[in-house]
Every structure is written in C-alpha cells, then in structure tokens.
Design a protein around this motif. Structure first.
Motif, PDB file in Angstrom:
ATOM      1  N   GLN A  52     -55.983  -2.297  85.202  1.00  0.00           N
ATOM      2  CA  GLN A  52     -54.713  -2.205  85.919  1.00  0.00           C
ATOM      3  C   GLN A  52     -53.608  -1.638  85.018  1.00  0.00           C
ATOM      4  OE1 GLN A  52     -53.411  -5.880  87.693  1.00  0.00           O
ATOM      5  NE2 GLN A  52     -52.150  -4.795  89.174  1.00  0.00           N
ATOM      6  N   LYS A  53     -53.567  -2.079  83.769  1.00  0.00           N
ATOM      7  CA  LYS A  53     -52.552  -1.578  82.836  1.00  0.00           C
ATOM      8  C   LYS A  53     -52.736  -0.079  82.611  1.00  0.00           C
ATOM      9  CE  LYS A  53     -50.469  -2.280  78.285  1.00  0.00           C
ATOM     10  NZ  LYS A  53     -50.494  -3.043  77.006  1.00  0.00           N
ATOM     11  N   LEU A  54     -53.975   0.362  82.435  1.00  0.00           N
ATOM     12  CA  LEU A  54     -54.227   1.781  82.214  1.00  0.00           C
ATOM     13  C   LEU A  54     -53.817   2.606  83.424  1.00  0.00           C
ATOM     14  CD1 LEU A  54     -55.332   4.060  80.461  1.00  0.00           C
ATOM     15  CD2 LEU A  54     -57.587   3.633  81.473  1.00  0.00           C
ATOM     16  N   LEU A  55     -54.086   2.132  84.635  1.00  0.00           N
ATOM     17  CA  LEU A  55     -53.686   2.861  85.836  1.00  0.00           C
ATOM     18  C   LEU A  55     -52.167   2.999  85.912  1.00  0.00           C
ATOM     19  CD1 LEU A  55     -56.139   1.336  88.492  1.00  0.00           C
ATOM     20  CD2 LEU A  55     -56.251   3.611  87.459  1.00  0.00           C
ATOM     21  N   ASN A  56     -51.438   1.945  85.545  1.00  0.00           N
ATOM     22  CA  ASN A  56     -49.976   2.017  85.542  1.00  0.00           C
ATOM     23  C   ASN A  56     -49.456   2.958  84.456  1.00  0.00           C
ATOM     24  OD1 ASN A  56     -49.619   0.297  87.699  1.00  0.00           O
ATOM     25  ND2 ASN A  56     -49.386  -1.535  86.445  1.00  0.00           N
ATOM     26  N   ILE A  57     -50.074   2.891  83.285  1.00  0.00           N
ATOM     27  CA  ILE A  57     -49.692   3.794  82.198  1.00  0.00           C
ATOM     28  C   ILE A  57     -49.929   5.242  82.612  1.00  0.00           C
ATOM     29  CG2 ILE A  57     -50.368   4.580  79.884  1.00  0.00           C
ATOM     30  CD1 ILE A  57     -50.830   1.612  79.185  1.00  0.00           C
ATOM     31  N   THR A  58     -51.055   5.472  83.278  1.00  0.00           N
ATOM     32  CA  THR A  58     -51.387   6.825  83.736  1.00  0.00           C
ATOM     33  C   THR A  58     -50.338   7.339  84.710  1.00  0.00           C
ATOM     34  OG1 THR A  58     -53.753   6.365  83.474  1.00  0.00           O
ATOM     35  CG2 THR A  58     -53.153   8.232  84.862  1.00  0.00           C
ATOM     36  N   LEU A  59     -49.883   6.474  85.609  1.00  0.00           N
ATOM     37  CA  LEU A  59     -48.854   6.879  86.564  1.00  0.00           C
ATOM     38  C   LEU A  59     -47.573   7.286  85.840  1.00  0.00           C
ATOM     39  CD1 LEU A  59     -47.991   7.044  89.607  1.00  0.00           C
ATOM     40  CD2 LEU A  59     -47.038   4.761  89.290  1.00  0.00           C
ATOM     41  N   LEU A  60     -47.130   6.478  84.885  1.00  0.00           N
ATOM     42  CA  LEU A  60     -45.921   6.813  84.131  1.00  0.00           C
ATOM     43  C   LEU A  60     -46.099   8.112  83.350  1.00  0.00           C
ATOM     44  CD1 LEU A  60     -44.888   3.305  82.710  1.00  0.00           C
ATOM     45  CD2 LEU A  60     -43.970   4.486  84.724  1.00  0.00           C
ATOM     46  N   HIS A  61     -47.262   8.246  82.715  1.00  0.00           N
ATOM     47  CA  HIS A  61     -47.538   9.452  81.918  1.00  0.00           C
ATOM     48  C   HIS A  61     -47.521  10.702  82.796  1.00  0.00           C
ATOM     49  CE1 HIS A  61     -50.113  12.153  79.340  1.00  0.00           C
ATOM     50  NE2 HIS A  61     -49.254  11.687  78.454  1.00  0.00           N
ATOM     51  N   ASN A  62     -48.073  10.587  84.014  1.00  0.00           N
ATOM     52  CA  ASN A  62     -48.104  11.727  84.934  1.00  0.00           C
ATOM     53  C   ASN A  62     -46.720  12.080  85.460  1.00  0.00           C
ATOM     54  OD1 ASN A  62     -50.865  11.987  84.671  1.00  0.00           O
ATOM     55  ND2 ASN A  62     -51.349  10.840  86.531  1.00  0.00           N
ATOM     56  N   HIS A  63     -45.769  11.166  85.294  1.00  0.00           N
ATOM     57  CA  HIS A  63     -44.402  11.442  85.736  1.00  0.00           C
ATOM     58  C   HIS A  63     -43.457  11.700  84.569  1.00  0.00           C
ATOM     59  CE1 HIS A  63     -45.883  10.105  89.632  1.00  0.00           C
ATOM     60  NE2 HIS A  63     -44.827  10.713  90.138  1.00  0.00           N
ATOM     61  N   GLY A  64     -44.032  12.160  83.478  1.00  0.00           N
ATOM     62  CA  GLY A  64     -43.204  12.695  82.401  1.00  0.00           C
ATOM     63  C   GLY A  64     -42.892  11.759  81.258  1.00  0.00           C
ATOM     64  N   TYR A  65     -43.336  10.520  81.326  1.00  0.00           N
ATOM     65  CA  TYR A  65     -43.075   9.589  80.228  1.00  0.00           C
ATOM     66  C   TYR A  65     -44.101   9.802  79.111  1.00  0.00           C
ATOM     67  CZ  TYR A  65     -39.905   7.058  83.323  1.00  0.00           C
ATOM     68  OH  TYR A  65     -38.869   6.721  84.163  1.00  0.00           O
ATOM     69  N   LYS A  66     -43.599   9.919  77.887  1.00  0.00           N
ATOM     70  CA  LYS A  66     -44.497  10.109  76.743  1.00  0.00           C
ATOM     71  C   LYS A  66     -45.206   8.802  76.408  1.00  0.00           C
ATOM     72  CE  LYS A  66     -41.925  13.916  74.630  1.00  0.00           C
ATOM     73  NZ  LYS A  66     -41.233  14.405  73.412  1.00  0.00           N
ATOM     74  N   ILE A  67     -46.455   8.933  75.986  1.00  0.00           N
ATOM     75  CA  ILE A  67     -47.238   7.742  75.675  1.00  0.00           C
ATOM     76  C   ILE A  67     -46.601   6.953  74.536  1.00  0.00           C
ATOM     77  CG2 ILE A  67     -48.781   8.933  74.091  1.00  0.00           C
ATOM     78  CD1 ILE A  67     -49.722   6.154  76.574  1.00  0.00           C
ATOM     79  N   SER A  68     -45.917   7.652  73.622  1.00  0.00           N
ATOM     80  CA  SER A  68     -45.255   6.966  72.504  1.00  0.00           C
ATOM     81  C   SER A  68     -44.160   6.030  73.007  1.00  0.00           C
ATOM     82  CB  SER A  68     -44.665   7.987  71.525  1.00  0.00           C
ATOM     83  OG  SER A  68     -43.771   8.862  72.189  1.00  0.00           O
ATOM     84  N   LYS A  69     -43.470   6.435  74.098  1.00  0.00           N
ATOM     85  CA  LYS A  69     -42.430   5.589  74.678  1.00  0.00           C
ATOM     86  C   LYS A  69     -43.053   4.448  75.486  1.00  0.00           C
ATOM     87  CE  LYS A  69     -38.440   5.548  77.766  1.00  0.00           C
ATOM     88  NZ  LYS A  69     -37.510   6.344  78.628  1.00  0.00           N
ATOM     89  N   ILE A  70     -44.085   4.780  76.265  1.00  0.00           N
ATOM     90  CA  ILE A  70     -44.741   3.765  77.104  1.00  0.00           C
ATOM     91  C   ILE A  70     -45.294   2.642  76.242  1.00  0.00           C
ATOM     92  CG2 ILE A  70     -46.609   3.336  78.752  1.00  0.00           C
ATOM     93  CD1 ILE A  70     -46.373   6.292  79.600  1.00  0.00           C
ATOM     94  N   SER A  71     -45.825   3.020  75.061  1.00  0.00           N
ATOM     95  CA  SER A  71     -46.479   2.032  74.199  1.00  0.00           C
ATOM     96  C   SER A  71     -45.513   0.949  73.695  1.00  0.00           C
ATOM     97  CB  SER A  71     -47.127   2.731  73.004  1.00  0.00           C
ATOM     98  OG  SER A  71     -46.131   3.316  72.163  1.00  0.00           O
TER      99      SER A  71
END
Length: 298
Positions: A52-71
């Motif tokens: 579930q966490k990965l699916l949410n992270i993927t959604l944010l990443h696909n909408h322009g959020y950098k993984i460094s910020k999401i982390s």
C-alpha cells in the motif's frame, strides 16, 4: 489455515505498482522508503502495508514529486497528499490502486467506497471504460504472473459483476427503440469469463436494441434454437480461453454452417482468442479489437 497470499516478492511489487524491481531496490537503499523483511536465505519479501505504501509513493512520484522529497514524509503525510491529489484531479490510477488493495485485502467496504467516489464525478460508462477495463487487464496479467491467486480474481470480478447487473437492470425496463437487429450474446462452451460480454449487453440495451443474454458456456446446438424465434440476429461472443487457438477456425466454420444460415445473420467476436482470426476466411464474421470498438458499431 489461511492460504490467501499476503506476502509479496519484489517481483510482485513490480507487477502491482509498475515500478521496476531494480528501481524499488534503489529507493530502498538510497531513500529507505520501504523496509523489506528477509527470509533465512536473505531474500526480500513484503507485506500488504508495504504494498500500500509503495502504491501511494508511486502515485505521488507520477505527479511530479521527487522520491528524495517523498522519502522524508511520514506515512500520515503521504496519505494526506494522496487524498489531496485524488480530490483535486480525480485520478483514475488512484482508483485502480484502491481497487487493487480492496482485492488484496478482500475488502468489500473499500471497493464500494472507491466506486461511490468515482460515481460522484463520472457516469457508469466512464467508470467502466476508464477504470474497470484497465483494472481487469492488469488483474489478468497479475494472475498470469502468479502475483495474485484465483480467489483474488474471483472476488473483484464478482463485485464488478454486481455493479454491471445493477446498472443493466435500471435500463432493462425500457422498451427497445430500434428493431433493425436483435442481439444474442453468448460465450462458447467452457468459456466462463463473462465480464466483457455483460458490459456489451449493457451497451446494447442502452443503445435501444433488444438483447438476449445467454451467458457462459453455450453449446452451438442451443444457438440454433434462436432462429425459431427471431430474424436479423447478430450474435456476439467474447473468447478469452475457449475455443483454443488451434480450434477457433473450425469453431467459426461450424457456427457459420449451423447458425448463420439466415441472410441477415452475422457473428461479432472479440477477445484474446480472436487475435489471429482472418475475417476473409469467415463470411458473416466480424472481428473487433476491443469493447470500445464494438460499441461504436452499435
């Protein structure tokens, strides 16, 4: 013993999220976004919360959020941001992910909540084309790759069938307004995948035609009976696993000989098995590549 699959390999996560396994490993190592568990032989595996966490992270990443910020975000903050994106943009990918989670958890409440949210903004036709068709395509691939069990597929398919039946019933009370064709819908013998055919039944009725839905696993002999009652019949069949690739040409020849004997009768077909069928070899047979393509013909 509960045999439902609730732990996942990194390949499963790749199949479910669309993020490559090597990228997931990089995200883990560099940004610690996931914390895999390990077998005794040091092989990664994950639980439903990680999925579930990965699916949410993927959604944010696909909408322009950098993984460094999401982390750097807490799980609660990630959830809030996901909800904000969904509220602002009605993201169909989020709905598909929510339905996947409902499937993995056998969670009817999540399914119904997600569906209700979609219907507040979209028509049933839009929900089916934009969400349910891509979802079922993904589920087929997940089943083939052994990421999900047949129980998962049956669970989500049954819930979608419920929605199809409810929406079909709403329009079945209307008298047909077009009489140039009668549609008879059926699946070949031993074919049981009927979601696509059920939706076409809905489209046909919505377009003002009379539709006779015979359902799954119908022998050719039963189709012959329809000629005793109706003229101008267009038969429609969806072929996912039956007849086999090797037998589909012979099957269509038998249909032509035994069923398509009237001048105005024809057969429309679609599904994986029909990909190599040549219309030129089969008079009165029309092949469609998708539900949308066939619907345009109505």
């Amino acid at each position: 013993m509960n045999n439902v699959k609730n732990v996942f390999s990194i390949k499963d996560l790749e199949n479910l999220s669309g993020i490559k396994a090597h990228t997931i490993r990089i995200w883990e190592k560099r940004y610690s976004v996931l914390e895999p568990m390990r077998t005794e032989t040091n092989i990664r595996y994950y639980d439903l919360l990680a999925l579930q966490k990965l699916l949410n992270i993927t959604l944010l990443h696909n909408h322009g959020y950098k993984i460094s910020k999401i982390s750097k975000l807490s799980q609660d903050k990630i959830n809030v941001m996901v909800r904000e994106i969904v509220n602002e943009k009605s993201v169909k990918h989020h709905a598909i992910n929510a339905f996947k989670m409902a499937m993995m958890n056998f969670d009817q409440t999540l399914f119904f909540t997600t569906y209700a949210n979609l219907l507040s903004e979209k028509s049933f036709r839009e929900v089916f084309y934009e969400v349910f068709i891509p979802l079922m395509n993904e589920i087929g691939l997940l089943w083939q790759s052994d990421t999900i069990t047949p129980a998962h597929e049956h669970f989500i398919s049954y819930l979608i069938k419920q929605k199809l039946l409810v929406n079909t019933e709403k329009i079945q009370i209307l008298e047909p307004t077009r009489s140039d064709k009668i549609f008879v819908l059926f699946l070949p013998l031993n074919e049981i995948h009927e979601l696509g055919l059920m939706y076409l039944n809905y489209e046909i009725i919505l377009n003002g035609y009379k539709s006779i839905y015979l359902g799954e696993s119908v022998p050719i002999e039963s189709l012959k009976d329809m000629k005793l009652y109706f003229d101008n019949i267009t038969y429609i069949s969806y072929m996912t696993v039956e007849p086999s690739m090797d037998n589909v040409d012979n099957y269509l020849k038998e249909i032509h000989k035994e069923v398509l004997t009237e001048e105005n009768s024809e057969l429309w077909i679609l599904g994986r098995i029909t990909e190599n069928v040549k219309e030129s070899n089969h008079p009165k047979v029309k092949v469609f590549n998708s539900i949308a393509e066939l619907s345009k013909e109505l």
